[in-house]
Design an enzyme around this catalytic site. Structure first.
Site: not given
Ligand code: IMP
Ligand code: MG
Length: 187
Positions: A55, A111-113, A115-117, A119, A143
């Protein structure tokens, strides 16, 4: 911009004060317009399908698409990686698959953000298998924690601090998505 514990902010958060506003409404609007212009220039021809990752991308996507000056289709997908936790679980589940045909189209995943990449990595594999003409990512925030930056990451709004951010679509346990700015919640 109102102060962090002003009645205006507290009314929106239900009394929870925030640590800082990381990106305010104006900065976000300015950067989104720039991204829209970059996207417009990057796709001179072909069918463009903008795929919003729900979302978190819903506000960013709705602002972004109105700054892109070319035809497009819009669809969404739903993946889940966090639940109610602030730490990534490491598993990504696809809960809704786009119904629009991907084959032969330019796919822009919004994508919104990042983080680890994780997703992203999972989604790239999945969408790449559907034979799009091209596959690119537009993320509002990065990030920069991902071990490798995928070449598909073509459009990035802001480099984000390594804090837990909320607002402008980003949630903590489904709260705070509606904030018009991006904030660091932690005190
Ligand atoms: P990744 O798979 O670790 O890159 O996480 C990505 C997903 O985690 C994003 O699409 C967000 O929904 C959620 N997420 C990562 N960091 C944050 C944050 O600082 N605030 C809120 N949601 C986050
Ligand atoms: Mg989330």
């Amino acid at each position: 911009m109102s102060t962090l514990s002003s009645p205006e902010v507290l009314r929106r958060t239900g009394g929870r004060s925030i640590k800082s506003i990381v990106f305010d409404e104006r900065e976000i609007a300015r950067r989104v317009r720039e991204l829209g212009a970059e996207v417009t220039a990057a796709y001179p021809d072909g069918d463009l399908l903008v795929l919003g990752l729900l979302k978190g991308s819903f506000i960013f996507l709705s602002d972004l698409v109105r700054t892109i000056e070319r035809p497009m289709q819009i669809d969404f997908l739903v993946a889940s990686s966090y639940g109610a936790d602030k730490v990534s679980s490491g598993t990504v589940r696809l809960l809704y698959d786009p119904e629009t045909k991907l084959e032969g189209k330019h796919i822009l995943l919004v994508e919104d953000i990042i983080d680890s990449g994780r997703t992203l990595q999972r989604l790239l594999g999945l969408l790449g298998g559907r034979r799009p003409r091209s596959l690119a990512i537009c993320a509002l925030l990065d990030k920069q924690l991902a071990p490798v930056r995928p070449p598909e990451l073509r459009f990035v709004g802001f480099r984000a601090p390594q804090a837990f951010l909320v607002g402008y679509g980003l949630d903590h346990a489904e709260n705070y998505r509606h904030l018009p700015f991006i904030a660091d919640l932690d005190s």
